[in-house]
Design a protein around this motif. Structure first.
Motif, PDB file in Angstrom:
ATOM      1  N   SER A  88       8.888  42.736  21.734  1.00  0.00           N
ATOM      2  CA  SER A  88       7.719  43.486  21.280  1.00  0.00           C
ATOM      3  C   SER A  88       6.507  42.558  21.374  1.00  0.00           C
ATOM      4  O   SER A  88       6.644  41.362  21.618  1.00  0.00           O
ATOM      5  CB  SER A  88       7.927  43.985  19.852  1.00  0.00           C
ATOM      6  OG  SER A  88       8.153  42.899  18.990  1.00  0.00           O
ATOM      7  N   LEU A  89       5.342  43.123  21.175  1.00  0.00           N
ATOM      8  CA  LEU A  89       4.097  42.357  21.278  1.00  0.00           C
ATOM      9  C   LEU A  89       3.637  41.974  19.876  1.00  0.00           C
ATOM     10  O   LEU A  89       3.360  42.832  19.050  1.00  0.00           O
ATOM     11  CB  LEU A  89       3.030  43.194  21.993  1.00  0.00           C
ATOM     12  CG  LEU A  89       1.712  42.506  22.287  1.00  0.00           C
ATOM     13  CD1 LEU A  89       1.920  41.390  23.308  1.00  0.00           C
ATOM     14  CD2 LEU A  89       0.709  43.500  22.836  1.00  0.00           C
ATOM     15  N   LYS A  90       3.612  40.673  19.611  1.00  0.00           N
ATOM     16  CA  LYS A  90       3.129  40.158  18.325  1.00  0.00           C
ATOM     17  C   LYS A  90       1.716  39.627  18.544  1.00  0.00           C
ATOM     18  O   LYS A  90       1.380  39.179  19.632  1.00  0.00           O
ATOM     19  CB  LYS A  90       4.030  39.024  17.829  1.00  0.00           C
ATOM     20  CG  LYS A  90       5.496  39.397  17.701  1.00  0.00           C
ATOM     21  CD  LYS A  90       5.745  40.247  16.506  1.00  0.00           C
ATOM     22  CE  LYS A  90       7.229  40.449  16.311  1.00  0.00           C
ATOM     23  NZ  LYS A  90       7.542  41.150  15.107  1.00  0.00           N
ATOM     24  N   GLU A  91       0.919  39.650  17.488  1.00  0.00           N
ATOM     25  CA  GLU A  91      -0.467  39.216  17.641  1.00  0.00           C
ATOM     26  C   GLU A  91      -0.791  38.039  16.729  1.00  0.00           C
ATOM     27  O   GLU A  91      -0.363  37.991  15.587  1.00  0.00           O
ATOM     28  CB  GLU A  91      -1.426  40.376  17.341  1.00  0.00           C
ATOM     29  CG  GLU A  91      -2.867  40.050  17.650  1.00  0.00           C
ATOM     30  CD  GLU A  91      -3.788  41.256  17.556  1.00  0.00           C
ATOM     31  OE1 GLU A  91      -4.890  41.188  18.131  1.00  0.00           O
ATOM     32  OE2 GLU A  91      -3.425  42.247  16.905  1.00  0.00           O
ATOM     33  N   VAL A  92      -1.552  37.088  17.285  1.00  0.00           N
ATOM     34  CA  VAL A  92      -2.054  35.947  16.527  1.00  0.00           C
ATOM     35  C   VAL A  92      -3.571  36.015  16.640  1.00  0.00           C
ATOM     36  O   VAL A  92      -4.113  35.973  17.743  1.00  0.00           O
ATOM     37  CB  VAL A  92      -1.526  34.616  17.113  1.00  0.00           C
ATOM     38  CG1 VAL A  92      -2.157  33.442  16.401  1.00  0.00           C
ATOM     39  CG2 VAL A  92      -0.023  34.554  17.021  1.00  0.00           C
ATOM     40  N   ASP A 118       9.680  37.457  21.842  1.00  0.00           N
ATOM     41  CA  ASP A 118       8.573  38.410  21.808  1.00  0.00           C
ATOM     42  C   ASP A 118       7.376  37.889  22.608  1.00  0.00           C
ATOM     43  O   ASP A 118       7.191  36.687  22.747  1.00  0.00           O
ATOM     44  CB  ASP A 118       8.122  38.661  20.361  1.00  0.00           C
ATOM     45  CG  ASP A 118       9.211  39.309  19.532  1.00  0.00           C
ATOM     46  OD1 ASP A 118       9.875  40.215  20.054  1.00  0.00           O
ATOM     47  OD2 ASP A 118       9.388  38.907  18.372  1.00  0.00           O
ATOM     48  N   LYS A 119       6.578  38.826  23.105  1.00  0.00           N
ATOM     49  CA  LYS A 119       5.327  38.454  23.756  1.00  0.00           C
ATOM     50  C   LYS A 119       4.288  38.219  22.664  1.00  0.00           C
ATOM     51  O   LYS A 119       4.398  38.782  21.576  1.00  0.00           O
ATOM     52  CB  LYS A 119       4.838  39.580  24.669  1.00  0.00           C
ATOM     53  CG  LYS A 119       5.737  39.817  25.855  1.00  0.00           C
ATOM     54  CD  LYS A 119       5.198  40.951  26.691  1.00  0.00           C
ATOM     55  CE  LYS A 119       6.133  41.239  27.846  1.00  0.00           C
ATOM     56  NZ  LYS A 119       5.657  42.366  28.657  1.00  0.00           N
ATOM     57  N   ASN A 164     -13.993  40.826  21.160  1.00  0.00           N
ATOM     58  CA  ASN A 164     -12.862  39.902  21.092  1.00  0.00           C
ATOM     59  C   ASN A 164     -12.557  39.360  22.480  1.00  0.00           C
ATOM     60  O   ASN A 164     -12.928  39.951  23.485  1.00  0.00           O
ATOM     61  CB  ASN A 164     -11.605  40.612  20.575  1.00  0.00           C
ATOM     62  CG  ASN A 164     -11.795  41.202  19.204  1.00  0.00           C
ATOM     63  OD1 ASN A 164     -12.551  40.697  18.402  1.00  0.00           O
ATOM     64  ND2 ASN A 164     -11.101  42.294  18.938  1.00  0.00           N
ATOM     65  N   ILE A 165     -11.832  38.263  22.507  1.00  0.00           N
ATOM     66  CA  ILE A 165     -11.274  37.758  23.760  1.00  0.00           C
ATOM     67  C   ILE A 165      -9.776  37.685  23.542  1.00  0.00           C
ATOM     68  O   ILE A 165      -9.313  37.127  22.534  1.00  0.00           O
ATOM     69  CB  ILE A 165     -11.849  36.379  24.121  1.00  0.00           C
ATOM     70  CG1 ILE A 165     -13.339  36.510  24.384  1.00  0.00           C
ATOM     71  CG2 ILE A 165     -11.140  35.826  25.346  1.00  0.00           C
ATOM     72  CD1 ILE A 165     -14.000  35.239  24.803  1.00  0.00           C
ATOM     73  N   ILE A 166      -9.024  38.251  24.482  1.00  0.00           N
ATOM     74  CA  ILE A 166      -7.570  38.269  24.323  1.00  0.00           C
ATOM     75  C   ILE A 166      -6.871  37.584  25.485  1.00  0.00           C
ATOM     76  O   ILE A 166      -7.400  37.528  26.598  1.00  0.00           O
ATOM     77  CB  ILE A 166      -7.020  39.710  24.154  1.00  0.00           C
ATOM     78  CG1 ILE A 166      -7.311  40.549  25.393  1.00  0.00           C
ATOM     79  CG2 ILE A 166      -7.565  40.358  22.910  1.00  0.00           C
ATOM     80  CD1 ILE A 166      -6.563  41.857  25.430  1.00  0.00           C
ATOM     81  N   MET A 167      -5.686  37.085  25.202  1.00  0.00           N
ATOM     82  CA  MET A 167      -4.816  36.495  26.212  1.00  0.00           C
ATOM     83  C   MET A 167      -3.390  36.882  25.805  1.00  0.00           C
ATOM     84  O   MET A 167      -3.073  36.863  24.605  1.00  0.00           O
ATOM     85  CB  MET A 167      -4.983  34.972  26.201  1.00  0.00           C
ATOM     86  CG  MET A 167      -3.974  34.219  27.038  1.00  0.00           C
ATOM     87  SD  MET A 167      -4.240  32.425  27.041  1.00  0.00           S
ATOM     88  CE  MET A 167      -3.804  31.972  25.387  1.00  0.00           C
ATOM     89  N   ILE A 168      -2.556  37.236  26.777  1.00  0.00           N
ATOM     90  CA  ILE A 168      -1.177  37.607  26.453  1.00  0.00           C
ATOM     91  C   ILE A 168      -0.233  36.576  27.073  1.00  0.00           C
ATOM     92  O   ILE A 168      -0.311  36.265  28.254  1.00  0.00           O
ATOM     93  CB  ILE A 168      -0.840  39.032  26.935  1.00  0.00           C
ATOM     94  CG1 ILE A 168      -1.721  40.037  26.195  1.00  0.00           C
ATOM     95  CG2 ILE A 168       0.645  39.335  26.704  1.00  0.00           C
ATOM     96  CD1 ILE A 168      -1.539  41.473  26.583  1.00  0.00           C
ATOM     97  N   LEU A 169       0.670  36.052  26.231  1.00  0.00           N
ATOM     98  CA  LEU A 169       1.662  35.076  26.661  1.00  0.00           C
ATOM     99  C   LEU A 169       3.040  35.721  26.589  1.00  0.00           C
ATOM    100  O   LEU A 169       3.344  36.454  25.654  1.00  0.00           O
ATOM    101  CB  LEU A 169       1.633  33.844  25.733  1.00  0.00           C
ATOM    102  CG  LEU A 169       0.310  33.089  25.651  1.00  0.00           C
ATOM    103  CD1 LEU A 169       0.370  32.044  24.549  1.00  0.00           C
ATOM    104  CD2 LEU A 169      -0.017  32.441  26.980  1.00  0.00           C
ATOM    105  N   ALA A 170       3.866  35.423  27.581  1.00  0.00           N
ATOM    106  CA  ALA A 170       5.246  35.936  27.603  1.00  0.00           C
ATOM    107  C   ALA A 170       6.206  34.750  27.561  1.00  0.00           C
ATOM    108  O   ALA A 170       5.910  33.687  28.115  1.00  0.00           O
ATOM    109  CB  ALA A 170       5.473  36.750  28.859  1.00  0.00           C
ATOM    110  N   PRO A 171       7.358  34.912  26.892  1.00  0.00           N
ATOM    111  CA  PRO A 171       8.313  33.790  26.846  1.00  0.00           C
ATOM    112  C   PRO A 171       8.792  33.442  28.260  1.00  0.00           C
ATOM    113  O   PRO A 171       8.959  34.341  29.085  1.00  0.00           O
ATOM    114  CB  PRO A 171       9.466  34.314  25.983  1.00  0.00           C
ATOM    115  CG  PRO A 171       9.205  35.751  25.738  1.00  0.00           C
ATOM    116  CD  PRO A 171       7.829  36.082  26.189  1.00  0.00           C
TER     117      PRO A 171
END
Length: 175
Positions: A88-92, A118-119, A164-171
């Motif tokens: 699932s997508l978790k947010e920081v 999780d991503k 906002n500025i977002i970036m998505i990281l995947a394991p």
């Protein structure tokens, strides 16, 4: 010991083939028998005759305790389901002028999410006129991606999303 059921296995009197290949409780092949002989052998042992495969010629049947067999199949299916993990997508979330300690807390949080499969969506939040410091936020996200480079791949590069500025990281995929 004839049972009525609505399962995918054909057992006892439901086996309508004239000849079958018989396997005993221990997994030893006994040879080719008529279906009636095989049923008698199973009943004498107090067990069931279960068709394992009808793809071969003659079909393969096994003498087993069907209740126990079914229980073990359900148990295996449950275990397999437990081991599945849906990513699932978790947010920081953080601000562009985050303190070093707070940054490390967010970094550890992201690392924990990645290690559990999780991503992670890393969001830098701006308020009011702070949006003019976009270069500082990009630097912060670059720093985070470098710090997590051993554990994560960048799925989406840092991009602006409203204020906002977002970036998505995947394991990272394990080899």
């Amino acid at each position: 010991m004839i049972k009525k059921h609505q399962d995918k296995h054909i057992i006892n009197d439901r086996i309508k083939y004239p000849k079958i290949r018989l396997i005993d409780v221990l997994g030893t092949q006994l040879g080719i028998y008529s279906a009636n002989e095989a049923k008698k052998i199973a009943i004498d042992k107090g067990l069931d005759l279960v068709m394992i495969s009808d793809k071969s010629e003659p079909p393969v049947c096994r003498i087993i305790d069907y209740g126990k067999y079914k229980f073990n199949q359900e148990k295996k299916a449950k275990e397999a389901k437990k081991k599945q993990h849906n990513a699932s997508l978790k947010e920081v979330k953080m601000r562009y002028k985050i303190e070093e300690h707070d940054y490390k807390v967010r970094l550890n949080q992201a690392l924990r999410f990645l290690q559990s499969g999780d991503k992670v969506k890393v969001t830098v939040i701006f308020r009011g006129r702070e949006i003019q410091h976009i270069n500082l936020a990009m630097g912060l996200l670059t720093k985070m991606s470098k710090d997590l480079s051993n554990f994560a791949d960048i799925q989406q590069n840092p991009s602006r999303d409203g204020k906002n500025i977002i970036m998505i990281l995947a394991p990272q995929k394990k080899l």
